[in-house]
Design an enzyme around this catalytic site. Structure first.
Site, PDB file in Angstrom:
ATOM      1  CE1 TYR A   1      -7.247   2.233  -5.450  1.00 54.61           C
ATOM      2  CE2 TYR A   1      -9.543   1.611  -5.141  1.00 54.61           C
ATOM      3  CZ  TYR A   1      -8.478   2.445  -4.866  1.00 54.61           C
ATOM      4  OH  TYR A   1      -8.649   3.500  -3.994  1.00 54.61           O
TER       5      TYR A   1
ATOM      6  CE  LYS B   1      -8.475   5.335  -7.094  1.00 54.46           C
ATOM      7  NZ  LYS B   1      -9.607   5.192  -6.165  1.00 54.46           N
TER       8      LYS B   1
END
Length: 310
Positions: free
Chosen positions: A140, A166
């Site tokens: 992320y 992400k």
């Protein structure tokens, strides 16, 4: 155990809120109600206990309980991605193993933050999580925790079981470059709600976002138009979404706002946990009036939740 492969985890994936009651306890019925609404809306997956889910404001047992409730309520209908990030590798590994045992389909984590860890430490953090279970790891990258450099991401992608990222940033050329450098099997999720169409055009496999907790229908329409090749229509939806998102951000407290809007449309998403501030009744009335006026003024066609506010 996991029911979905990462390659099947595409489309519109809300970064799910975690409801708390007025006494700041985990609100199980509220969480189940919100999940039921997301599934009824037709979302393609759920990303839980992340920033939007106030994971960093919860203790270890609360985070585990939220995972168990979600997996139970979803009942295999859509993939469940669990954010397991913490400053401590030991805690994150514990959360990772629990997510696997609970039946999650993937794990994700911000890099360890606050102490300005170096690249080698960040890489070893992700290696420990990736090796803890067979679940695919989604890195992320987000400014809140400190954006990692492109070369660091390439090094992380070499770790077995690091299968995607992400990507929450204000530019998307990196998504195109990552796809070229790492191949189509490395999954990329665009995390900037107001740049969803840009992320998809750059090569993102899916969209993970906070505002989808109320704008699921909007982004599902956008994704549907995009998948059909109608980019002009998808961009029309994006323009409406941007107007609504900018209005939301003007209230300064997105987590509390999204919970307020859900309660006002009959979905008991509870309240935000302190130090977040919840809105007063007077503020809620004004917010609803503002959004109704926005819908009327701009003749919004793809934003359904405003009509449900009461």
């Amino acid at each position: 155990m996991a029911k979905f492969e990462l390659k099947d985890m595409t489309g519109v994936i809300p970064a799910l809120l975690t409801p708390f009651d007025k006494d700041e306890n985990l609100h199980e019925e509220g969480l189940r109600a919100l999940i039921r609404r997301m599934l009824a809306d037709g979302v393609h997956g759920l990303y839980i206990t992340g920033s939007t889910g106030e994971g960093f404001l919860m203790d270890l047992e609360e985070r585990k309980k939220a995972v168990e409730i979600t997996v139970d309520e979803v009942a295999g209908k859509v993939p469940v991605m669990v954010h397991v990030g913490a400053i401590s590798t030991k805690l994150s590994v514990d959360l990772t193993r629990h997510a696997y045992e609970a039946g999650a389909d993937a794990i994700s984590s911000v890099p360890p933050f606050y102490y300005r860890f170096g690249e080698a430490e960040i890489i070893e953090y992700y290696r420990a999580l990736a090796e803890a279970t067979p679940l695919p790891m989604i890195v992320y990258n987000i400014p809140l925790a400190g954006l990692m450099g492109y070369d660091t991401i390439l090094k992380l992608a070499k770790i077995d079981n690091v299968k995607g990222i992400k990507y929450t940033a204000s530019s998307h050329y990196e998504i195109t470059k990552l796809k070229a450098d790492l191949g189509e099997d490395f999954m990329i999720y665009s995390g900037s709600d107001e740049m969803a169409i840009s992320g998809l055009l750059a090569g993102a496999d899916g969209l993970i976002g906070s505002t989808y907790n109320v704008l699921a229908d909007t982004f599902l329409s956008l994704y549907d138009f995009y998948m059909k090749g109608d980019i002009a229509k998808a961009n029309d939806v994006m323009k409406e979404a941007v107007e609504v998102i900018l209005k939301m951000l003007s209230y300064g407290n997105l987590n509390a706002l999204l919970k307020t809007l859900n309660r006002m449309r009959g979905v008991d998403a509870g309240y935000a946990r302190s130090p977040f501030r919840n809105f007063t009744k007077e503020e809620e009335v004004k917010i609803a009036a503002d959004l109704r006026e926005l819908k009327k003024t701009l003749n919004l066609q793809y934003v359904g939740f405003i009509e449900e506010l009461n």
